[in-house]
Design a protein around this motif. Structure first.
Motif, PDB file in Angstrom:
ATOM      1  N   ILE A   1       0.852  -1.176   0.000  1.00  0.00           N
ATOM      2  CA  ILE A   1       0.000   0.000   0.000  1.00  0.00           C
ATOM      3  C   ILE A   1       0.891   1.229   0.000  1.00  0.00           C
ATOM      4  CG2 ILE A   1      -1.833   1.216   1.204  1.00  0.00           C
ATOM      5  CD1 ILE A   1      -2.599  -1.522   0.116  1.00  0.00           C
ATOM      6  N   GLY A   2       0.668   2.139  -0.928  1.00  0.00           N
ATOM      7  CA  GLY A   2       1.507   3.322  -1.044  1.00  0.00           C
ATOM      8  C   GLY A   2       1.503   4.158   0.216  1.00  0.00           C
ATOM      9  N   TYR A   3       2.661   4.731   0.517  1.00  0.00           N
ATOM     10  CA  TYR A   3       2.835   5.491   1.753  1.00  0.00           C
ATOM     11  C   TYR A   3       2.254   6.897   1.640  1.00  0.00           C
ATOM     12  CZ  TYR A   3       5.185   7.854   5.584  1.00  0.00           C
ATOM     13  OH  TYR A   3       5.450   8.575   6.724  1.00  0.00           O
ATOM     14  N   SER A   4       1.503   7.273   2.623  1.00  0.00           N
ATOM     15  CA  SER A   4       1.016   8.646   2.733  1.00  0.00           C
ATOM     16  C   SER A   4       1.000   8.993   4.202  1.00  0.00           C
ATOM     17  CB  SER A   4      -0.394   8.767   2.161  1.00  0.00           C
ATOM     18  OG  SER A   4      -0.931  10.032   2.399  1.00  0.00           O
ATOM     19  N   VAL A   5       1.752  10.002   4.587  1.00  0.00           N
ATOM     20  CA  VAL A   5       1.854  10.352   5.988  1.00  0.00           C
ATOM     21  C   VAL A   5       0.487  10.752   6.519  1.00  0.00           C
ATOM     22  CG1 VAL A   5       2.985  11.882   7.654  1.00  0.00           C
ATOM     23  CG2 VAL A   5       4.196  11.149   5.600  1.00  0.00           C
ATOM     24  N   ILE A   6       0.186  10.314   7.726  1.00  0.00           N
ATOM     25  CA  ILE A   6      -1.067  10.670   8.369  1.00  0.00           C
ATOM     26  C   ILE A   6      -1.181  12.179   8.446  1.00  0.00           C
ATOM     27  CG2 ILE A   6      -2.365  10.387  10.511  1.00  0.00           C
ATOM     28  CD1 ILE A   6      -0.437   7.956  10.958  1.00  0.00           C
TER      29      ILE A   6
ATOM     30  N   LYS B   1      -0.183  32.592   5.023  1.00  0.00           N
ATOM     31  CA  LYS B   1      -0.090  31.164   4.757  1.00  0.00           C
ATOM     32  C   LYS B   1       1.099  30.890   3.844  1.00  0.00           C
ATOM     33  CE  LYS B   1      -5.043  30.201   5.240  1.00  0.00           C
ATOM     34  NZ  LYS B   1      -6.240  29.550   4.638  1.00  0.00           N
ATOM     35  N   LEU B   2       1.869  29.889   4.198  1.00  0.00           N
ATOM     36  CA  LEU B   2       2.981  29.420   3.392  1.00  0.00           C
ATOM     37  C   LEU B   2       2.839  27.914   3.234  1.00  0.00           C
ATOM     38  CD1 LEU B   2       5.901  31.357   5.146  1.00  0.00           C
ATOM     39  CD2 LEU B   2       4.880  31.906   2.925  1.00  0.00           C
ATOM     40  N   GLU B   3       3.305  27.373   2.121  1.00  0.00           N
ATOM     41  CA  GLU B   3       3.217  25.931   1.914  1.00  0.00           C
ATOM     42  C   GLU B   3       4.232  25.499   0.869  1.00  0.00           C
ATOM     43  OE1 GLU B   3      -0.827  25.434   0.717  1.00  0.00           O
ATOM     44  OE2 GLU B   3      -0.403  25.850  -1.384  1.00  0.00           O
TER      45      GLU B   3
ATOM     46  N   THR C   1       6.977  14.890   1.518  1.00  0.00           N
ATOM     47  CA  THR C   1       5.571  15.165   1.806  1.00  0.00           C
ATOM     48  C   THR C   1       5.335  16.670   1.616  1.00  0.00           C
ATOM     49  OG1 THR C   1       3.823  14.899   3.467  1.00  0.00           O
ATOM     50  CG2 THR C   1       6.011  15.474   4.284  1.00  0.00           C
ATOM     51  N   THR C   2       4.232  17.169   2.132  1.00  0.00           N
ATOM     52  CA  THR C   2       3.911  18.591   2.021  1.00  0.00           C
ATOM     53  C   THR C   2       4.001  19.255   3.385  1.00  0.00           C
ATOM     54  OG1 THR C   2       1.546  18.148   2.340  1.00  0.00           O
ATOM     55  CG2 THR C   2       2.373  18.206   0.061  1.00  0.00           C
TER      56      THR C   2
ATOM     57  N   LEU D   1       0.268  27.918  13.338  1.00  0.00           N
ATOM     58  CA  LEU D   1       0.061  26.484  13.184  1.00  0.00           C
ATOM     59  C   LEU D   1       1.047  26.020  12.105  1.00  0.00           C
ATOM     60  CD1 LEU D   1      -3.327  24.631  12.937  1.00  0.00           C
ATOM     61  CD2 LEU D   1      -1.450  24.071  11.412  1.00  0.00           C
ATOM     62  N   VAL D   2       1.964  25.132  12.481  1.00  0.00           N
ATOM     63  CA  VAL D   2       2.995  24.626  11.571  1.00  0.00           C
ATOM     64  C   VAL D   2       2.783  23.127  11.396  1.00  0.00           C
ATOM     65  CG1 VAL D   2       5.463  24.310  11.169  1.00  0.00           C
ATOM     66  CG2 VAL D   2       4.639  26.370  12.339  1.00  0.00           C
ATOM     67  N   GLU D   3       2.769  22.689  10.146  1.00  0.00           N
ATOM     68  CA  GLU D   3       2.480  21.276   9.860  1.00  0.00           C
ATOM     69  C   GLU D   3       3.385  20.747   8.760  1.00  0.00           C
ATOM     70  OE1 GLU D   3       0.552  18.405   7.039  1.00  0.00           O
ATOM     71  OE2 GLU D   3       0.629  20.594   6.798  1.00  0.00           O
ATOM     72  N   ILE D   4       3.963  19.568   8.985  1.00  0.00           N
ATOM     73  CA  ILE D   4       4.713  18.838   7.964  1.00  0.00           C
ATOM     74  C   ILE D   4       4.150  17.423   7.913  1.00  0.00           C
ATOM     75  CG2 ILE D   4       6.948  18.004   7.147  1.00  0.00           C
ATOM     76  CD1 ILE D   4       8.309  20.155   8.771  1.00  0.00           C
ATOM     77  N   GLY D   5       3.544  17.067   6.791  1.00  0.00           N
ATOM     78  CA  GLY D   5       3.035  15.712   6.628  1.00  0.00           C
ATOM     79  C   GLY D   5       2.089  15.260   7.717  1.00  0.00           C
TER      80      GLY D   5
END
Length: 332
Positions: free
Chosen positions: A4-9, A26-28, A34-35, A192-196
């Motif tokens: 099953i292909g990997y996709s971070v939660i 907003k920055l991305e 990942t994103t 709010l900072v998010e990685i994957g």
């Protein structure tokens, strides 16, 4: 057999009422396979281009130092060195391994950064399942264990050249914290900072309300909401799961979460663990450690170490939740 292909939660970020605020930024982008997304606001003037440039530079530094997918990264060079002499890795990696050692000890050795050799043995590195023999697992376990890593101020030494380190279970949490530090340099207090899907939040939304974060329903190919959290305090929110990266071996799910004590994929029915913690590095490590232990053993460890954790289990296609004693005081 298929992988099953990997996709971070990931977490769905709910910014209700924020989109019209003049000082919301907003920055991305993409990094670490990942994103990443950053949302913040400030009463002060912000040079968004300068902040973005510093974020991008910090991501490049982290990738060069911590990535197992780059042959020229600091950790990959350490893994490939055929020497048991001390090797310069820098304070960043030394601190990460020190923190991982603490979590490994408290998780009774289930969590271990030297699990990389086992990970490769099972084929997770190349996304091609190769079920190893018991003999191969025993031989690999002989070189698996945090006790085989020795640290100095800027250097790390391995007792055997066959010891290999994978920082992925702690590096993303550390990276999230590192990006938050970039914002702090510009006196940003609400973000709010998010990685994957790994996340740290501080302050509140422009309208004064708390940040809201939705946890994904932990089922393959699912992008639906499992639980909505109102984050009451400045903290990291990290989730680890077995349902995104696994092999389906004739109907038997073989998770990429390997128990470093046995060398085999975990067999319990805990499919995800979310940890809330003021330290994003420790939150990341603990979410993996508790997932490795499973909800029965993990809940005891979480409570004894005052870790705020939400365990989700699956049985007969039904999901159920159980949380540690301190979880509900951190979010609802």
């Amino acid at each position: 057999m298929r992988l099953i292909g990997y996709s971070v939660i990931f977490f769905l970020i709910l910014l209700l009422g924020c989109e019209r605020h003049a000082n919301l930024f907003k920055l991305e982008g993409e990094a670490q396979g990942t994103t990443w997304h950053i949302t913040f606001w400030s009463e002060n003037h912000i040079n968004l281009a300068l902040v973005d440039a510093n974020i991008q530079q910090r991501l490049k530094e982290l990738d060069k130092n911590l990535s197992n997918y780059r042959q020229d990264s600091t950790i990959s060079v350490f893994n490939g060195t055929m020497s048991t002499a001390p090797i310069f890795v820098g304070k960043e990696i030394v601190e990460l391994v020190n923190q991982a050692k603490i979590v490994s000890l408290k998780s009774q050795g289930c969590y271990d950064l030297t699990v990389k050799s086992l990970f490769d043995l099972w084929g997770f590195d190349e996304y091609q399942l190769t079920i190893p023999s018991d003999i191969a697992i025993r031989e690999t376990l002989a070189h698996t264990g945090m006790q085989y890593l020795h640290l100095d101020e800027n250097a790390m030494r391995k007792e055997s050249t066959q010891v290999h380190v994978d920082l992925s279970s702690i590096a993303q949490g550390y990276s999230v914290g590192a990006l938050a530090e970039v914002l702090e340099r510009y006196d940003v207090k609400h973000y709010l900072v998010e990685i994957g899907g790994e996340m740290v939040v501080k302050g509140h939304k422009p309208d004064g309300s708390n940040w809201k974060v939705a946890i994904e329903r932990p089922l393959p190919d699912s992008k639906t909401l499992q639980k909505l959290l109102t984050v009451k305090q400045d903290q990291a929110i990290m989730t680890s799961g077995t349902y995104r990266h696994y092999f389906d071996n004739h109907g038997v799910r073989l998770s990429h979460i390997l128990d470093a004590r046995t060398g085999y994929p975990v067999t319990h029915n805990t499919v995800s663990v979310t940890v809330l913690h003021p330290n994003p590095t420790l939150a990341d490590a603990w979410s993996t450690a508790l997932l490795c232990l499973g909800h029965q053993a993990g809940l005891k460890v979480a409570n004894s170490n005052d870790i705020s954790a939400l365990f989700i289990t699956e049985e007969n296609n039904q999901l159920s939740e159980v949380s540690s004693a301190s979880f509900d005081t951190m979010a609802n």
